[in-house]
Design a protein around this motif. Structure first.
Motif, short mmCIF file in Angstrom:
data_model
loop_
_atom_site.label_atom_id
_atom_site.label_comp_id
_atom_site.label_asym_id
_atom_site.label_seq_id
_atom_site.Cartn_x
_atom_site.Cartn_y
_atom_site.Cartn_z
N ARG A 100 62.96 -29.93 -64.21
CA ARG A 100 63.48 -28.75 -63.52
C ARG A 100 64.90 -29.02 -63.00
NH1 ARG A 100 62.22 -24.00 -61.60
NH2 ARG A 100 63.21 -23.29 -59.71
N ARG A 101 65.10 -30.22 -62.43
CA ARG A 101 66.44 -30.55 -61.93
C ARG A 101 67.44 -30.62 -63.07
NH1 ARG A 101 63.87 -34.74 -59.03
NH2 ARG A 101 64.98 -36.21 -60.35
N HIS A 102 67.02 -31.13 -64.21
CA HIS A 102 67.91 -31.19 -65.37
C HIS A 102 68.27 -29.78 -65.84
CE1 HIS A 102 69.74 -32.67 -69.00
NE2 HIS A 102 69.01 -31.82 -69.70
N LEU A 103 67.28 -28.90 -65.91
CA LEU A 103 67.56 -27.51 -66.31
C LEU A 103 68.46 -26.83 -65.29
CD1 LEU A 103 64.09 -26.32 -67.64
CD2 LEU A 103 66.18 -26.72 -68.96
N LEU A 104 68.24 -27.12 -64.02
CA LEU A 104 69.06 -26.53 -62.96
C LEU A 104 70.51 -26.99 -63.10
CD1 LEU A 104 68.93 -24.70 -60.50
CD2 LEU A 104 68.34 -26.68 -59.14
N ALA A 105 70.72 -28.26 -63.40
CA ALA A 105 72.08 -28.77 -63.60
C ALA A 105 72.73 -28.11 -64.81
CB ALA A 105 72.04 -30.29 -63.78
N GLU A 106 71.97 -27.91 -65.88
CA GLU A 106 72.51 -27.25 -67.06
C GLU A 106 72.85 -25.79 -66.77
OE1 GLU A 106 73.49 -28.41 -70.02
OE2 GLU A 106 73.07 -30.40 -69.26
N ALA A 107 72.00 -25.11 -66.00
CA ALA A 107 72.28 -23.72 -65.65
C ALA A 107 73.55 -23.62 -64.81
CB ALA A 107 71.09 -23.12 -64.88
N ARG A 108 73.72 -24.53 -63.87
CA ARG A 108 74.92 -24.53 -63.03
C ARG A 108 76.17 -24.83 -63.86
NH1 ARG A 108 71.99 -27.61 -58.03
NH2 ARG A 108 71.06 -25.74 -57.14
#
Length: 66
Positions: A11-19
């Motif tokens: 989830r944190r990895h996806l959040l970083a990619e979204a940002r």
């Protein structure tokens, strides 16, 4: 070593990619608060399906599973 669950890492990895994506697309303009979280929630809901059987009582909790 971090005791975070593997799902938290994903989830944190996806959040970083979204940002990162929003930073490229918006080019410095302000973004709507929580937009990155909504992008990740939508991606997980649409493309991630947990088909494994829960092995613990915690695994039965709806909030624990995708």
């Amino acid at each position: 070593m971090n005791n975070a669950l593997p799902d938290d890492f994903h989830r944190r990895h996806l959040l970083a990619e979204a940002r990162r994506h929003l930073a490229l697309v918006l080019r410095g303009r302000r973004r709507e608060p929580g937009l990155d979280e909504r992008i990740v929630d939508a991606a997980l809901a649409r493309y991630c399906l947990d088909i494994s059987e829960p092995r613990t009582l915690r695994g039965l909790l709806p909030a624990y599973r995708l």
